[in-house]
Design a protein around this motif. Sequence first.
Motif, PDB file in Angstrom:
ATOM      1  N   ILE A  16       0.995  -1.146   0.028  1.00 54.41           N
ATOM      2  CA  ILE A  16      -0.199   0.012  -0.103  1.00 54.41           C
ATOM      3  C   ILE A  16       0.971   1.310   0.159  1.00 54.41           C
ATOM      4  N   MET A  17       0.642   2.379  -0.989  1.00 58.37           N
ATOM      5  CA  MET A  17       1.575   3.178  -1.212  1.00 58.37           C
ATOM      6  C   MET A  17       1.051   4.421   0.014  1.00 58.37           C
ATOM      7  N   GLY A  18       1.838   4.365   1.088  1.00 60.57           N
ATOM      8  CA  GLY A  18       1.248   5.306   2.009  1.00 60.57           C
ATOM      9  C   GLY A  18       2.714   6.173   2.237  1.00 60.57           C
ATOM     10  N   ALA A  19       2.855   7.525   2.152  1.00 61.80           N
ATOM     11  CA  ALA A  19       3.934   8.191   2.210  1.00 61.80           C
ATOM     12  C   ALA A  19       4.251   8.171   3.972  1.00 61.80           C
ATOM     13  N   SER A  20       3.397   8.219   4.674  1.00 66.49           N
ATOM     14  CA  SER A  20       3.841   8.402   6.252  1.00 66.49           C
ATOM     15  C   SER A  20       4.373   7.133   6.672  1.00 66.49           C
ATOM     16  N   VAL A  79       3.551  12.770  14.661  1.00 67.29           N
ATOM     17  CA  VAL A  79       3.105  11.789  15.323  1.00 67.29           C
ATOM     18  C   VAL A  79       1.412  11.273  14.889  1.00 67.29           C
ATOM     19  N   GLY A  80       0.712  12.470  14.488  1.00 65.80           N
ATOM     20  CA  GLY A  80      -0.664  11.970  14.043  1.00 65.80           C
ATOM     21  C   GLY A  80      -0.776  11.055  13.258  1.00 65.80           C
ATOM     22  N   THR A  81       0.027  11.013  11.999  1.00 66.75           N
ATOM     23  CA  THR A  81       0.133   9.938  11.057  1.00 66.75           C
ATOM     24  C   THR A  81       0.402   8.515  11.268  1.00 66.75           C
ATOM     25  N   ARG A  82       1.541   8.613  12.449  1.00 63.61           N
ATOM     26  CA  ARG A  82       1.846   7.226  12.828  1.00 63.61           C
ATOM     27  C   ARG A  82       1.036   6.593  13.804  1.00 63.61           C
ATOM     28  N   LEU A  83       0.180   7.378  14.729  1.00 61.22           N
ATOM     29  CA  LEU A  83      -0.830   6.905  15.516  1.00 61.22           C
ATOM     30  C   LEU A  83      -2.016   6.342  14.628  1.00 61.22           C
ATOM     31  N   ALA A  84      -2.406   7.124  13.723  1.00 59.69           N
ATOM     32  CA  ALA A  84      -3.464   6.968  12.837  1.00 59.69           C
ATOM     33  C   ALA A  84      -3.224   5.663  11.816  1.00 59.69           C
ATOM     34  N   ASN A  85      -1.732   5.596  11.573  1.00 59.55           N
ATOM     35  CA  ASN A  85      -1.149   4.326  10.747  1.00 59.55           C
ATOM     36  C   ASN A  85      -1.615   4.800   9.228  1.00 59.55           C
ATOM     37  N   GLY A  86      -1.742   6.166   9.149  1.00 60.08           N
ATOM     38  CA  GLY A  86      -1.668   6.521   7.410  1.00 60.08           C
ATOM     39  C   GLY A  86      -1.897   7.941   7.316  1.00 60.08           C
TER      40      GLY A  86
ATOM     41  N   LEU B  90     -12.452   1.006  15.061  1.00 64.39           N
ATOM     42  CA  LEU B  90     -12.119   2.673  15.048  1.00 64.39           C
ATOM     43  C   LEU B  90     -11.558   2.651  16.684  1.00 64.39           C
ATOM     44  N   ASP B  91     -10.084   2.696  16.676  1.00 66.66           N
ATOM     45  CA  ASP B  91      -9.592   2.887  18.065  1.00 66.66           C
ATOM     46  C   ASP B  91      -9.430   4.282  18.359  1.00 66.66           C
ATOM     47  N   ARG B  92      -8.748   4.345  19.569  1.00 65.41           N
ATOM     48  CA  ARG B  92      -8.547   5.916  19.824  1.00 65.41           C
ATOM     49  C   ARG B  92      -7.305   6.405  19.005  1.00 65.41           C
ATOM     50  N   ASN B  93      -6.067   5.546  18.784  1.00 66.15           N
ATOM     51  CA  ASN B  93      -5.335   5.950  17.993  1.00 66.15           C
ATOM     52  C   ASN B  93      -5.306   6.440  16.928  1.00 66.15           C
ATOM     53  N   PRO B 141       5.618   6.032  18.919  1.00 66.93           N
ATOM     54  CA  PRO B 141       5.420   5.166  19.804  1.00 66.93           C
ATOM     55  C   PRO B 141       5.258   5.349  21.191  1.00 66.93           C
ATOM     56  N   ALA B 142       6.010   6.478  21.674  1.00 69.42           N
ATOM     57  CA  ALA B 142       6.037   6.795  23.033  1.00 69.42           C
ATOM     58  C   ALA B 142       4.455   7.601  23.466  1.00 69.42           C
ATOM     59  N   VAL B 143       4.147   8.165  22.463  1.00 71.87           N
ATOM     60  CA  VAL B 143       2.827   8.896  22.353  1.00 71.87           C
ATOM     61  C   VAL B 143       1.801   7.781  22.502  1.00 71.87           C
TER      62      VAL B 143
END
Lengths: 128, 153
Positions: A16-20, A79-86, B90-93, B141-143
């Motif tokens: 899957i082509m995702g830049a983040s 941070v946001g794109t890594r938490l959201a995974n995309g 749909l999780d919190r992350n 990852p820490a966040v």
Amino acid sequence: MIGGAAALYLLMNGRIMGASGILGGLVDGTGRDAMVERLAFLFGAMAVPPLLVPLYDRVDTQITSNAVVIIAAGLLVGVGTRLANGCTSGHGVCGISRLAPRGLASTALYLLGGAVAVLVFRHMLGVI
Amino acid sequence: MAQRFMGVADARDVVAFVAGSIFGSGLLVSGMIDTKKVQGWLDFFGDWDPTLAFVLGGAVLPMFFVWRFAERRGKAFLGAPIPDRTPPKLDRNLVVGSLMFGAGWGLAGLCPGPALASFALGGWGGALFFLAMVSGMVAAPAVRDRLLTRRPA
């Protein structure tokens, strides 16, 4: 072109082509398995666009000169794109087109976040 | 596995380079690296500029058919499996991360792809954004751990 690149990456490499995701997996060490593949993608995306600049009268990203805004925005995006995974490419282009619920939800939420940021920081505070 | 070009890169890496080149060039050509244009697109409550919706639509539409073909085939042409669907949870992350990302995107007008494509074009501002974004990715990852350990509100 963006759709074509995503199609090529999926149909040939099964990715899957995702830049983040491609960049993030490289910098946080979770993507060691495909280091060279990631680097090759990033090198193409970073080094080739400047070669097209002579074809245009003017290429200007018009980025703000407010360093505080730039740093805050960069951290939020990172941070946001890594938490959201995309991001716009992974969740947006690849997720929506697969009718993936997470991609659709994420896209709705980041558009909302972006709209609120522009509303607050442009129209209310006049910072951007 | 596959044959190697110049000792380090195999066919997958060559495809990745070509895909990255087309992707970055497409972002430049479509105006996605113009931060003011992007902010105009996000300006739903002000002077909304809808043109970038066509860029997203123009990428989503062909990919809709590509996904159907790829999922039916099950395998990519270089042998790797087509990635499974992520369970629709749909999780919190996802929620917090998407909102954070959107806020940053609106603030500076750059998302990760265009930040890559305009790295060499955006002057010191583009480079600073890129550094901050990579720092955020390293810190993520820490966040994430902190978010997970906090009790649901």
